[in-house]
Scaffold this active site. Structure first.
Site, mmCIF file in Angstrom:
data_model
loop_
_atom_site.group_PDB
_atom_site.id
_atom_site.type_symbol
_atom_site.label_atom_id
_atom_site.label_comp_id
_atom_site.label_asym_id
_atom_site.label_seq_id
_atom_site.Cartn_x
_atom_site.Cartn_y
_atom_site.Cartn_z
ATOM 1 N N LYS A 35 -18.093 21.433 -18.953
ATOM 2 C CA LYS A 35 -18.686 20.520 -17.964
ATOM 3 C C LYS A 35 -18.482 21.083 -16.555
ATOM 4 O O LYS A 35 -17.669 21.987 -16.337
ATOM 5 C CB LYS A 35 -18.046 19.144 -18.093
ATOM 6 N N TYR A 255 -8.099 23.325 14.904
ATOM 7 C CA TYR A 255 -8.496 21.956 15.221
ATOM 8 C C TYR A 255 -7.287 21.031 15.279
ATOM 9 O O TYR A 255 -6.390 21.101 14.431
ATOM 10 C CB TYR A 255 -9.451 21.428 14.151
HETATM 11 C C1 LIG Z 1 -12.868 17.236 -19.555
HETATM 12 C C2 LIG Z 1 -12.629 16.742 -20.907
HETATM 13 C C3 LIG Z 1 -11.818 17.452 -21.787
HETATM 14 C C4 LIG Z 1 -11.037 18.684 -21.382
HETATM 15 O O1 LIG Z 1 -9.886 18.294 -20.682
HETATM 16 P P1 LIG Z 1 -8.848 19.394 -20.149
HETATM 17 O O2 LIG Z 1 -7.744 18.596 -19.566
HETATM 18 O O3 LIG Z 1 -9.586 20.170 -19.105
HETATM 19 O O4 LIG Z 1 -8.467 20.212 -21.302
HETATM 20 C C5 LIG Z 1 -11.703 16.985 -23.082
HETATM 21 N N1 LIG Z 1 -12.350 15.865 -23.480
HETATM 22 C C6 LIG Z 1 -13.127 15.147 -22.644
HETATM 23 C C7 LIG Z 1 -13.804 13.931 -23.145
HETATM 24 C C8 LIG Z 1 -13.296 15.559 -21.339
HETATM 25 O O5 LIG Z 1 -14.079 14.849 -20.518
#
Ligand SMILES: *Cc1c(COP(=O)(O)O)cnc(C)c1O
Length: 359
Positions: A35, A255
């Site tokens: 993702k 800044y």
């Molecule tokens: C993002 C996600 C993962 C992976 O999680 P990590 O902590 O990056 O290993 C697994 N399952 C779902 C449903 C997720 O949204």
């Protein structure tokens, strides 16, 4: 000359980290989670790095379609499922697996007229109270799914709230595990629970599938370091010193004049700012490596630049190599200093950052 800020993506590190995930769960199949553009690493690169995964899991429907167009033939799982009836057409056309986590999705699926069958992951809310059917409502949802002609295989999925934290007072991994297995007892279908933290630290949770994300990119999901877990950084963010200022006690930097020198100092200006994905909240003291020497950020992060302390790095000059994170400086060290997690830094890498691949 292009701006010297470059993110190097190490495809071999992706491969090695996937191997690590598999070794932790030798009898499980692996959904490699890609993702958010593969946590900032790029979908196309993720296909090559995760060629040995059994499937790819993500949130974005357009990303899933792109994976198919790029030639990914194995399974693809939509981790939040679909958002409207038209998504179901795409799911069926591209042969995607989908999560179903709420009654509204069930209704959409019941009403859809799909020409090909799809595989569904029924999501359980086993205590995190984010997505999913509660254990009490789970079997009824399962029966409704089973009655839908377009649904082929049904699998069972839940997500841990605290897999990285054995002492969490709110909800234990053991309790989520117990609820999940109690509510799915006797139901035929594959089970999938583990994220990276559970994959690395709780082999007892590795069921038919595991779903690692962050570990594949070389970030840690918990308190132990990525190196302790045997993970390699897949993203290294390098830039250069593009300007130098020599200041005296009482001079301020950047800044808000948020940093004031208490002694003569050499300040380096680095081409990398929050518009590149560097966290704006990173305070003075956040680690940075210049010419192979660890030093620190001073003053506020600007949109396109940060300022760093070069006082004790005699070799530093305009053009000196700077590592913001990755090889030579764990991304988690930078994230910790900035009060966030490596996940957020990876995902935030901006489109304007030049990407170079290491194969
Ligand atoms: C993002 C996600 C993962 C992976 O999680 P990590 O902590 O990056 O290993 C697994 N399952 C779902 C449903 C997720 O949204």
């Amino acid at each position: 000359m292009p701006r010297p800020l470059v993110a190097t993506i190490d495809i071999n590190a992706l491969r090695t980290n996937l191997e690590r995930a598999k070794k932790c769960a030798p009898r499980s199949k692996v959904w490699a989670v890609v993702k958010a553009n593969a946590y900032g690493h790029g979908l196309e690169r993720s296909i090559r790095g995760f060629a040995d995964a059994d499937g790819l899991g993500l949130i974005e429907l357009d990303g899933a379609a792109k994976l198919r167009q790029l030639g990914w033939r194995k399974r693809i799982l939509l981790l939040e499922g679909f958002f409207g009836p038209s998504d179901l057409i795409t799911i069926s056309d591209y042969q995607l697996d989908t999560v179903v986590h709420c009654a509204e999705q069930l209704v959409m699926l019941e009403k859809a007229k799909l020409t090909t069958k799809i595989d569904v992951y029924l999501k359980m809310n086993s205590g995190m109270n984010r997505l999913g059917f509660t254990p009490q409502h789970y079997r009824a949802a399962y029966e409704r799914l089973r009655a839908i002609p377009a649904v082929r295989d049904i699998s069972f999925v839940t997500h841990f709230a605290n897999a990285e934290d054995p002492n969490n007072a709110g909800l234990s991994l053991g309790e989520q595990l117990r609820r999940f297995y109690a509510a799915t007892e006797g139901l035929p279908g594959e089970r999938c629970l583990s994220n990276s933290a559970a994959d690395l630290m709780h082999p007892e949770c590795a069921a038919d599938w595991v779903r690692p994300g962050i570990m594949l990119y070389g970030g840690t999901p918990g308190d132990a370091t990525a190196q302790d877990f045997g993970l390699l950084p897949a993203m290294t963010l390098n830039s250069e010193i593009i300007g130098i200022q020599h200041i005296v006690a009482g001079d301020a930097v950047g800044y808000g004049s948020a940093f004031v020198a208490d002694k003569p100092m050499t300040i380096g200006v680095v081409a990398c700012g929050y518009a590149d994905g560097y966290p704006r909240q990173a305070p003075t003291g956040t680690p940075v490596v210049v010419d192979g020497v660890k030093t620190q950020l001073v003053g506020r992060v600007s949109m396109d630049m940060i300022t760093v302390d070069l006082t004790s790095i005699a070799t530093a000059r305009v053009g000196s190599k700077v590592t913001l994170w990755g090889n030579g400086l764990p991304i988690d060290d930078v994230a910790n200093a900035a009060g966030t997690v490596g996940y957020e830094l990876m995902c935030a890498i901006a489109p304007r950052v030049q990407i170079v691949e290491l194969n």
